[in-house]
Design an enzyme around this catalytic site. Structure first.
Site, short mmCIF file in Angstrom:
data_model
loop_
_atom_site.label_atom_id
_atom_site.label_comp_id
_atom_site.label_asym_id
_atom_site.label_seq_id
_atom_site.Cartn_x
_atom_site.Cartn_y
_atom_site.Cartn_z
N SER A 148 23.64 60.99 35.75
CA SER A 148 23.44 61.94 34.65
C SER A 148 22.89 61.22 33.43
O SER A 148 22.83 59.99 33.39
CB SER A 148 24.77 62.62 34.30
OG SER A 148 25.74 61.66 33.90
N LEU A 189 35.36 59.77 21.11
CA LEU A 189 36.59 59.14 20.62
C LEU A 189 36.64 57.66 20.97
O LEU A 189 37.09 56.83 20.16
CB LEU A 189 37.82 59.86 21.18
CG LEU A 189 37.98 61.31 20.75
CD1 LEU A 189 39.31 61.87 21.26
CD2 LEU A 189 37.91 61.46 19.22
N VAL A 240 27.44 71.02 13.68
CA VAL A 240 26.30 70.39 13.00
C VAL A 240 25.09 71.29 13.16
O VAL A 240 24.72 71.65 14.28
CB VAL A 240 26.02 68.99 13.59
CG1 VAL A 240 24.73 68.42 13.02
CG2 VAL A 240 27.19 68.05 13.32
N GLY A 275 28.10 65.72 25.61
CA GLY A 275 28.12 65.95 27.05
C GLY A 275 26.96 65.30 27.77
O GLY A 275 26.12 64.62 27.16
N ASP A 316 27.46 62.85 39.73
CA ASP A 316 27.18 63.69 38.57
C ASP A 316 26.10 64.72 38.85
O ASP A 316 25.88 65.62 38.03
CB ASP A 316 26.74 62.81 37.39
CG ASP A 316 27.89 62.05 36.76
OD1 ASP A 316 29.03 62.17 37.26
OD2 ASP A 316 27.67 61.34 35.75
N HIS A 448 62.75 47.21 35.69
CA HIS A 448 63.21 47.21 34.30
C HIS A 448 63.08 45.81 33.71
O HIS A 448 63.43 44.83 34.37
CB HIS A 448 64.67 47.66 34.22
CG HIS A 448 65.25 47.57 32.84
ND1 HIS A 448 65.00 48.52 31.88
CD2 HIS A 448 66.04 46.63 32.26
CE1 HIS A 448 65.64 48.18 30.77
NE2 HIS A 448 66.27 47.02 30.98
#
Length: 469
Positions: A148, A189, A240, A275, A316, A448
């Protein structure tokens, strides 16, 4: 016309393409792989997943040295950024891995062609070679794995200097004073986090009223709080409407999604992260009769065959999550089916990970999805602030959230924001595959002190018997 005939020609050398090539060769097929890049690995390895993770890790180290080392008894002075060295390390990671793929194709006796491919007819692949000339390759089957490319917004031109896609954002030569990111999804992000840690002021503009569309709402809300504290400024429910570039920077016009008074943001660099779309340019699909939908995805059946017999597509290029690991699973399923074996990919069990700090990960159903389906369920959370290992490392932000069926407490989904979330999530991915219940997770012995105990405690909480909260 090449004298050699192939069982399978794979067009594309990314995660889907090179994995398909290797697996097909393992199954005894004569295989060729065609890619227009000089280096294999596709977008993911060259200008996507891998370089971004290298920069994320390096920028986290830089931020730790500046802001957190003192709390651990490590006194550092004069910490400075050497961006060129950081970029050099990133490129070395990429170079080493691309060489590794070359080695794997050679090891498995896959023929490699460097050039642009087209399909004049089923059973033929025409390659315009990068070093000149062309060759027509006969083959029994063709697999389209061309991946993509980034999408933009109407009227916005990406120049990879002032207005960049993820590709340009991975190669900036200086830290921008103000970076505006359009889109609060995974790419926006992650890359926004990188440049924020390196000193940029980052503003993220998102059309929706929340970040990380498609992820669990509890996780996205917590992520927004944490990333906000780290310096990212979110403008949600905003769009925008125009960009104006000049030598002095970029003027970004933003207004409320539902209409209202516009405002102008003055940026040095704008990252467009809204995207991706299938990349099938130049293949000649329309002429050969391969059906595409209105968004460019190729229609395939359960064996990944397109509308033309003998032509297949994965990754993709076909519907489903646009993720490298999903592409690899597609590739293996497709090739194994071609070899007479069984192949299937359940897209509801494909994990998604955001490599911010802390990481964000999810698999299976979200609460919104379960509510929309009318499925009775229970939700339970366990915070990392109550996990002893997280306390010891100082990484207490976030939680593990598990969703289970109301009747049998069967695991329906898991969503994590916290340290190592992507790795912790694999317990739930495996559990979903074999139909695990919360009881199964809770009865499994976890080391643990370990972050994995948070998964166990979330499962215990779903059963109403958490021990440490």
């Amino acid at each position: 016309m090449s004298e050699k005939s192939y069982d399978l020609i794979v067009i594309g050398g990314g995660p889907a393409g090179y994995v398909a090539s290797i697996r097909a060769a393992q199954l005894g097929m004569q295989v060729a792989c065609v890619d227009k890049r000089a280096t294999l690995g596709g977008t993911c390895l060259n200008v996507g997943c891998i370089p971004s993770k290298a920069l994320l890790h390096s920028s986290e180290r830089f931020a730790f040295a500046k802001e957190e080392a003192a709390a651990h008894g490590i006194a550092l002075q004069g910490v400075e950024l050497d961006l060129a060295a950081m970029m050099g390390r990133k490129q070395k990671v990429v170079d080493d891995l691309t060489k590794g793929i070359d080695y794997l194709l050679d090891k498995n006796k896959v023929d490699r062609f460097h050039g642009s491919a087209s399909i004049p007819a089923a059973g033929k692949v025409q390659v315009s070679l990068a070093d000149g000339g062309s060759v027509e390759l006969p083959t029994r089957n063709i697999l389209i794995a061309t991946g993509s490319e980034p999408t933009s917004l109407p009227g916005i031109q990406i120049d990879e200097r002032q207005v960049v896609s993820s590709t340009g954002a991975l190669a900036l030569e200086t830290v921008p004073e103000h970076l505006v990111v359009i889109g609060a999804g995974v790419i926006g992000l992650e890359l926004g986090s990188v440049w924020s840690r390196l000193g940029a002021r980052v503003t993220v503009v998102e059309f929706l009223d929340h970040i990380l569309p498609g992820m669990d709402r509890d996780v996205s809300k917590q992520a927004q709080k944490i990333l906000g504290k780290q310096g990212l400024d979110f403008r949600l429910s905003s769009k925008v409407t125009a960009l104006v570039t000049a030598t002095s920077g970029v003027a970004v016009q933003v207004e409320p999604s539902q209409g209202g008074e516009p405002e102008q943001l003055d940026a040095d660099v704008v990252l467009v992260a809204v995207g991706r779309r299938p990349y099938t340019e130049g293949l000649g699909l329309e002429a050969v009769g391969v059906t595409q939908d209105e968004r460019g995805f190729l229609a395939v059946d359960g064996a990944f065959q397109t509308s033309v017999p003998g032509i297949y597509a994965v990754g993709d290029c076909v519907p489903g999550p646009m993720l490298a690991h999903k592409a690899e699973e597609d590739a293996i399923a497709c090739v194994e089916t071609l070899a007479g074996q069984a192949g299937h990919v359940d897209y509801d069990r494909v994990p998604g990970v955001v490599y911010t700090h802390p990481e964000i990960a999810g698999v299976g159903k979200t609460e919104d999805a379960l509510k929309a389906e009318g499925t009775p369920y229970r939700a339970a959370k366990f915070p990392f602030s109550a996990n002893s290992r997280a306390k010891a490392t100082g990484e207490t932000d976030g939680f593990v959230k598990v969703l289970v069926s109301e009747e049998h407490a069967r695991v329906l989904g898991m969503h994590i924001i916290g340290p190592g979330a992507g790795d912790l999530l694999q317990e739930a991915v495996l559990g979903l595959e074999y139909g695990a219940t919360a009881e199964d997770l809770a009865r499994t012995c976890h080391a643990h002190p370990g972050m994995g105990e948070a998964v166990k405690e979330a499962a215990l909480a779903a059963l109403g018997r958490a021990l440490h909260i």
